[in-house]
Scaffold this motif. Structure first.
Motif, PDB file in Angstrom:
ATOM      1  N   ASN A 159       0.850  -1.191   0.000  1.00  0.00           N
ATOM      2  CA  ASN A 159       0.000   0.000   0.000  1.00  0.00           C
ATOM      3  C   ASN A 159       0.890   1.247   0.000  1.00  0.00           C
ATOM      4  O   ASN A 159       1.103   1.873   1.034  1.00  0.00           O
ATOM      5  CB  ASN A 159      -0.922  -0.003   1.228  1.00  0.00           C
TER       6      ASN A 159
ATOM      7  N   SER B 151       4.384   6.177   2.983  1.00  0.00           N
ATOM      8  CA  SER B 151       4.622   7.301   2.076  1.00  0.00           C
ATOM      9  C   SER B 151       5.905   7.088   1.282  1.00  0.00           C
ATOM     10  O   SER B 151       6.932   6.681   1.832  1.00  0.00           O
ATOM     11  CB  SER B 151       4.694   8.608   2.861  1.00  0.00           C
TER      12      SER B 151
ATOM     13  N   LEU C  14      -2.163  11.097   4.165  1.00  0.00           N
ATOM     14  CA  LEU C  14      -2.872  10.039   3.447  1.00  0.00           C
ATOM     15  C   LEU C  14      -2.320   8.663   3.799  1.00  0.00           C
ATOM     16  O   LEU C  14      -3.086   7.700   3.976  1.00  0.00           O
ATOM     17  CB  LEU C  14      -2.778  10.259   1.939  1.00  0.00           C
ATOM     18  N   ALA C  15      -0.998   8.565   3.875  1.00  0.00           N
ATOM     19  CA  ALA C  15      -0.380   7.279   4.215  1.00  0.00           C
ATOM     20  C   ALA C  15      -0.809   6.832   5.603  1.00  0.00           C
ATOM     21  O   ALA C  15      -1.161   5.667   5.816  1.00  0.00           O
ATOM     22  CB  ALA C  15       1.139   7.394   4.128  1.00  0.00           C
TER      23      ALA C  15
ATOM     24  N   TYR D 267      -5.722   2.281  -8.538  1.00  0.00           N
ATOM     25  CA  TYR D 267      -5.133   3.239  -7.603  1.00  0.00           C
ATOM     26  C   TYR D 267      -5.993   4.503  -7.621  1.00  0.00           C
ATOM     27  O   TYR D 267      -6.735   4.760  -8.576  1.00  0.00           O
ATOM     28  CB  TYR D 267      -3.677   3.572  -7.940  1.00  0.00           C
TER      29      TYR D 267
ATOM     30  N   VAL E 124       1.713   5.056  -0.896  1.00  0.00           N
ATOM     31  CA  VAL E 124       1.113   6.361  -1.180  1.00  0.00           C
ATOM     32  C   VAL E 124       2.246   7.228  -1.727  1.00  0.00           C
ATOM     33  O   VAL E 124       3.231   7.483  -1.033  1.00  0.00           O
ATOM     34  CB  VAL E 124       0.500   6.986   0.087  1.00  0.00           C
TER      35      VAL E 124
ATOM     36  N   SER F 148      -4.568   5.760   5.770  1.00  0.00           N
ATOM     37  CA  SER F 148      -4.916   4.550   5.016  1.00  0.00           C
ATOM     38  C   SER F 148      -4.114   3.328   5.451  1.00  0.00           C
ATOM     39  O   SER F 148      -4.278   2.244   4.893  1.00  0.00           O
ATOM     40  CB  SER F 148      -4.684   4.794   3.524  1.00  0.00           C
TER      41      SER F 148
ATOM     42  N   LEU G 220       0.831  14.002   1.663  1.00  0.00           N
ATOM     43  CA  LEU G 220       1.255  12.632   1.370  1.00  0.00           C
ATOM     44  C   LEU G 220       1.327  11.810   2.658  1.00  0.00           C
ATOM     45  O   LEU G 220       0.807  10.693   2.728  1.00  0.00           O
ATOM     46  CB  LEU G 220       2.626  12.662   0.694  1.00  0.00           C
TER      47      LEU G 220
ATOM     48  N   THR H  76       1.953   1.245  -6.104  1.00  0.00           N
ATOM     49  CA  THR H  76       1.180   2.444  -5.801  1.00  0.00           C
ATOM     50  C   THR H  76      -0.312   2.156  -5.662  1.00  0.00           C
ATOM     51  O   THR H  76      -0.926   1.553  -6.545  1.00  0.00           O
ATOM     52  CB  THR H  76       1.387   3.497  -6.907  1.00  0.00           C
ATOM     53  N   LYS H  77      -0.887   2.631  -4.552  1.00  0.00           N
ATOM     54  CA  LYS H  77      -2.334   2.552  -4.329  1.00  0.00           C
ATOM     55  C   LYS H  77      -2.976   3.929  -4.302  1.00  0.00           C
ATOM     56  O   LYS H  77      -4.164   4.079  -4.560  1.00  0.00           O
ATOM     57  CB  LYS H  77      -2.639   1.826  -3.011  1.00  0.00           C
ATOM     58  N   GLN H  78      -2.176   4.943  -3.956  1.00  0.00           N
ATOM     59  CA  GLN H  78      -2.647   6.321  -3.990  1.00  0.00           C
ATOM     60  C   GLN H  78      -1.522   7.203  -4.542  1.00  0.00           C
ATOM     61  O   GLN H  78      -0.352   6.993  -4.225  1.00  0.00           O
ATOM     62  CB  GLN H  78      -3.026   6.825  -2.596  1.00  0.00           C
TER      63      GLN H  78
ATOM     64  N   GLY I 127      -0.991   2.989   4.996  1.00  0.00           N
ATOM     65  CA  GLY I 127       0.028   2.744   3.979  1.00  0.00           C
ATOM     66  C   GLY I 127       1.374   3.336   4.354  1.00  0.00           C
ATOM     67  O   GLY I 127       1.602   3.732   5.505  1.00  0.00           O
TER      68      GLY I 127
END
Length: 339
Positions: free
Chosen positions: A15, A48, A40-41, A148, A17, A44, A37, A117-119, A46
């Motif tokens: 995952n 970065s 978001l990581a 993504y 980001v 979620s 960034l 990459t997921k985001q 995830g």
């Protein structure tokens, strides 16, 4: 933060980001993207990832143009990104083959198959792939195939910051290090080992440490005199003196207990008074008399004091240096937060 000097060193994540860019200066605009960034990581579950490039793409695309100088060395950039909380930094060699990847190849081979990459978070004007043909249209089209999501930082958000690496480079080349700091969110710095000079400064009461900047692409500010702070690692004898309660009044503590921070005034120029032939970067560290040849130091530029001038001789130069020191001390006195 983990650092990878080529994509093949990176182990694909479940995952990731991701954001992509050169991030020269890691200024306020860049920091806005990097902080988002990391948010978001974290939200979620995830990790970065920043994908950046070296050498700078402009140097590879136009190899005849060697005039581009960068605000940060790659090491300086990595240190700033680590402080912002990034998990992974991939420093991709920007080769001719890499620059010739089509947008589709770039997305599949790099972002999806290699990084996982997921985001993706990008600025509103982000371009990629051969001839910079890729953009939001391509990212959105392939997101449905590779599953993504994309977040674009709007133009308004970035323009509100009103800053760019180009503006910062101009400010530094004009000697306006204070303006550069307002754009960067930190003081511009030069790093390097201390090398031997001709020791003329010692004869007039202003001994200096000469700094050798190893990276030829590093931007050097305009010639002149600057108020600076100097960071250097402690030696064993210093640690012992601190434990015994003995400490120089000029030494300022930093967040890292292994570092000492000193005040001083820096000089950049060719030393016209003595008909110098090479451009020097040297610093007079206040209330300091240790030999530090070979030691790596960091010099933070706080204020431009004056332009370089050719004096009639060492006597008039010495008089001016006394005034420069008074001006520097007055600056520090009026900026208590720098103590």
């Amino acid at each position: 933060m983990k650092i990878y000097n080529q994509l093949s060193d990176f182990k694909k994540l479940d995952n990731a980001v991701v954001t992509i860019g050169t991030f020269d200066g890691v200024h306020y605009g860049h920091q806005k993207i990097v902080k988002r960034l990391c948010e978001l990581a974290k939200s979620s579950g995830g990790e970065s990832v920043i994908l950046t490039f070296f050498p700078h793409p402009r140097i590879m695309i136009d190899p005849e143009n060697q005039d581009l100088k960068l605000i940060n060395t790659i090491k300086e950039k990595a240190e700033i990104l680590a402080d912002l909380g990034v998990d992974h930094l991939i420093i991709t060699p920007f080769t001719r083959d890499f620059s010739n990847l089509s947008p589709a190849e770039y997305i599949q081979n790099i972002l999806v198959d290699t990084i996982g990459t997921k985001q993706i978070i990008v600025g509103y004007d982000h371009r990629f792939g051969k001839d910079r043909k890729g953009g939001m249209t391509e990212l959105e089209a392939f997101s449905k195939i590779y599953n993504y999501s994309i977040e674009e930082i709007p133009e308004q958000d970035i323009n509100d910051v009103a800053v760019s690496s180009t503006k910062i480079r101009k400010a530094l080349l004009d000697g306006d290090v204070a303006l550069a700091a307002t754009y960067l969110g930190y003081h511009f710095a030069i790093n390097g080992p201390v090398i031997k000079g001709d020791k003329i400064g010692r004869t007039i009461g202003f001994p200096t440490a000469n700094i050798f900047v190893e990276e030829t692409y590093k931007l050097i500010p305009s010639d002149g005199i600057y108020a600076v702070t100097i960071e250097m690692m402690e030696e064993k004898s210093e640690v012992e003196s601190q434990e015994s309660g003995v400490e120089s009044s000029s030494r300022l503590r930093t967040k890292d207990s292994r570092l000492n921070l000193y005040r001083g005034m820096a000089y950049i120029g060719q030393r016209p008074t003595i008909n110098g032939m090479t451009r020097n970067i040297e610093v007079n560290i206040f209330d300091f008399n240790r030999e530090i040849y070979g030691q790596h130091i960091k010099m933070n530029f706080l204020k431009f004091l004056r332009h370089d001038v050719k004096f009639t001789g060492l006597e008039t130069l010495t008089q001016q240096l006394h005034q420069d020191k008074l001006d520097t001390l007055a600056f520090f006195k009026s900026n208590e937060e720098l103590k």
